[in-house]
Design a protein around this motif. Sequence first.
Motif, short mmCIF file in Angstrom:
data_model
loop_
_atom_site.label_atom_id
_atom_site.label_comp_id
_atom_site.label_asym_id
_atom_site.label_seq_id
_atom_site.Cartn_x
_atom_site.Cartn_y
_atom_site.Cartn_z
N ARG A 225 94.16 -48.09 -66.24
CA ARG A 225 93.45 -47.17 -67.55
C ARG A 225 94.20 -46.08 -67.54
N VAL A 226 94.39 -45.42 -68.69
CA VAL A 226 94.94 -44.19 -69.05
C VAL A 226 94.07 -43.09 -69.55
N ASP A 227 93.80 -42.03 -68.72
CA ASP A 227 92.75 -41.20 -69.47
C ASP A 227 93.37 -40.29 -70.64
N SER A 228 92.66 -39.72 -71.40
CA SER A 228 93.05 -39.01 -72.47
C SER A 228 92.83 -37.35 -72.20
N ILE A 229 93.39 -36.76 -72.93
CA ILE A 229 93.22 -35.39 -72.80
C ILE A 229 91.78 -34.73 -72.97
N ALA A 230 91.05 -35.61 -73.93
CA ALA A 230 89.68 -35.27 -74.07
C ALA A 230 89.01 -35.27 -72.76
N LYS A 231 89.24 -36.35 -71.97
CA LYS A 231 88.68 -36.40 -70.53
C LYS A 231 89.18 -35.12 -69.74
N TRP A 232 90.54 -34.93 -69.85
CA TRP A 232 91.02 -33.86 -68.88
C TRP A 232 90.21 -32.46 -69.44
N ALA A 233 89.70 -32.18 -70.65
CA ALA A 233 88.91 -31.38 -71.19
C ALA A 233 87.53 -31.32 -70.48
N GLN A 234 87.11 -32.32 -70.46
CA GLN A 234 85.69 -32.48 -70.19
C GLN A 234 85.52 -32.22 -68.35
N ASP A 235 86.43 -32.66 -67.99
CA ASP A 235 86.40 -32.39 -66.42
C ASP A 235 86.77 -31.27 -65.99
N ALA A 236 87.28 -30.01 -66.90
CA ALA A 236 87.64 -28.76 -66.92
C ALA A 236 86.23 -28.04 -67.20
N GLY A 237 85.27 -28.52 -67.74
CA GLY A 237 84.15 -28.09 -68.27
C GLY A 237 84.04 -27.64 -69.74
N LYS A 238 85.16 -28.31 -70.38
CA LYS A 238 85.29 -27.73 -71.91
C LYS A 238 84.55 -28.86 -72.77
N SER A 239 84.31 -28.44 -73.98
CA SER A 239 83.75 -29.74 -74.63
C SER A 239 84.98 -30.54 -75.16
N ALA A 240 84.40 -31.73 -75.96
CA ALA A 240 85.50 -32.40 -76.60
C ALA A 240 84.70 -33.33 -77.78
N GLY A 241 85.67 -33.67 -78.80
CA GLY A 241 85.26 -34.44 -79.92
C GLY A 241 86.16 -34.77 -80.71
N PHE A 242 85.78 -35.56 -81.65
CA PHE A 242 86.76 -35.85 -82.87
C PHE A 242 86.22 -36.29 -84.23
N VAL A 243 87.12 -36.31 -85.21
CA VAL A 243 86.91 -36.56 -86.43
C VAL A 243 87.77 -37.34 -87.03
N THR A 244 87.33 -38.25 -87.56
CA THR A 244 88.33 -39.36 -88.45
C THR A 244 87.86 -39.54 -89.98
N SER A 245 88.74 -39.98 -90.94
CA SER A 245 88.34 -40.70 -91.98
C SER A 245 88.28 -42.31 -91.94
N ALA A 246 88.59 -42.45 -90.73
CA ALA A 246 88.59 -44.25 -90.58
C ALA A 246 87.33 -44.18 -89.72
N ARG A 247 87.11 -45.64 -89.49
CA ARG A 247 86.03 -45.94 -88.46
C ARG A 247 86.15 -45.30 -87.23
N VAL A 248 85.13 -44.61 -86.39
CA VAL A 248 85.32 -44.09 -85.43
C VAL A 248 85.72 -44.84 -84.26
N THR A 249 85.71 -46.18 -84.40
CA THR A 249 86.17 -47.17 -83.41
C THR A 249 87.71 -47.71 -83.72
N HIS A 250 88.27 -47.14 -84.76
CA HIS A 250 89.47 -47.49 -85.22
C HIS A 250 90.61 -47.10 -84.17
N ALA A 251 91.78 -47.45 -84.36
CA ALA A 251 92.96 -47.33 -83.09
C ALA A 251 92.99 -45.95 -82.75
N SER A 252 93.28 -45.07 -83.71
CA SER A 252 93.61 -43.70 -83.39
C SER A 252 92.39 -43.05 -82.69
N PRO A 253 91.25 -43.01 -83.20
CA PRO A 253 90.21 -42.12 -82.53
C PRO A 253 89.89 -42.82 -81.23
N ALA A 254 89.89 -44.23 -81.08
CA ALA A 254 89.51 -44.93 -79.87
C ALA A 254 90.32 -44.57 -78.49
#
Length: 488
Positions: free
Chosen positions: A133-162
């Motif tokens: 598995r490869v963790d994303s920068i979103a998890k790195w931010a969460q591990d550092a105590g920061k918040s994380a989120g995403f916005v997309t005009s596709a399905r939230v399960t589509h390739a890029s936001p996934a």
Amino acid sequence: MLRSTRNHKLRNEAEMKSEYWRQDAQSMLAAKLAALDALKANSAKNVIMFLGDGMSIHTVTATRNLLGDSPEKVYFEKFPYTGLSKTYCVNRQVADSACTATAYLGGVKANYGTIGINAQVKRYSCEDHTEHRVDSIAKWAQDAGKSAGFVTSARVTHASPAGVYAHIADRNWENDMEVAAGGCDPEQTLDIARQLVEWPTGQQLKVILGGGRQNFLNSTVRDETGYAGNRQDGRNLIKQWLSDRQSENVTAKYVWSRKGLTELNLEHTDYLLGLFASDHLPYDGDRHRSTKHSAQADPSLTELTEAAIRVLQRNDKGYFLFVEGARIDMAHHSNYAQRSLEDTAEFARAVQQAREMTSEEDTLIVVTSDHSHVMTINGYPHRDESITGVIDYLADDQLPWSILSYANGPGYAGTYKKSEGRVRLTDTDAAYPLYVHPAMVPLNADTHGGDDVAVFASGPFAQHFSGNYEQTNIPAMMARAAGIGPYN
């Protein structure tokens, strides 16, 4: 010899004078000097990554022309630092949105069609991939105590936001039905929607905004607008997400319409889930043209970006936000050039909204694309001709041609007739917003392109994004600027 038969007007008469260009250069030099002063900035408290899916350099150029060319510009072109990233997958020269998401979010090149796992995993593999598995920068931010989120005009399960939260061997496994169709056990190989709701990185995302309700609901259940879900396991993942947040004693809101979003008190919302369509959100131009998908009924990417920042900025330690303009790519696949440019223009407005809501002193904004497309801009149009229109010259077959065209795609069907050759195009044809632009090779959908894509940066350590580099370097540079993750 090509000859024009029309009278043309200059878009900007000031361009005829030398002083216009000298003043433009002076402004550029002043901006460069101001950017040098910003190099002593502190680390980035916040990082916002904007991803124009399929936004090739040609797409940016054509959008600039659509918006009036000089002096109008696509907003993020004003950013002080620009670079190029290399977009290939480990096993493909021309990439898709899955392997690239792993690269620009996790810093690792992967195989075509896979998300959040390295290239040791082949596509469609049902096996446990925990060690790969490869963790994303979103998890790195969460591990550092920061918040994380995403916005997309596709399905939230589509390739890029996934790529923000998922680890899976096939990008199409967005629900349990697709996992089973791929020959895997849905209880052993969790689909992307379940990973979003049940796995740690997805669970901790403070903002999830996009489309795709169908992957969260069972096929026996209809959503708020009457569409049935795709799931076969009886789960209602929307209710499950709300229940989990309730057990954590946090303020969590689920919305499905623009009206619902506007009525929320975002300053008192800890977690926000917004699913605004059963499938993808509408094209931005269609929001304004259609009564079914009106601008009043559907939120724009700019509105979603604003809402996300308002929720995430409540964390004093900062945040990471991923924003995808997904429909740029989808329009290109159908050879809908105007739709693609309209969505790029809206994408640029979302970038502007984010930059105006934040400070260049503490917020790094990076704008890029995952891959290009095979649209090109043909010579030699006059400056006053519509970029989506027909060129004011005749080709060797004594027929006009489109300024924008594709190397392949469905536009082939309207370009050639077997017995007559190339079809005569008119300005009336090209003026239709859903005009399918010409293509040279017949395909039901155009392919991605393999050329490098642009990277634009503004904010702390934006200078790192100059040059030409692997796409995997992007999260490393963002993480270093924010002091998070393995590159801290």
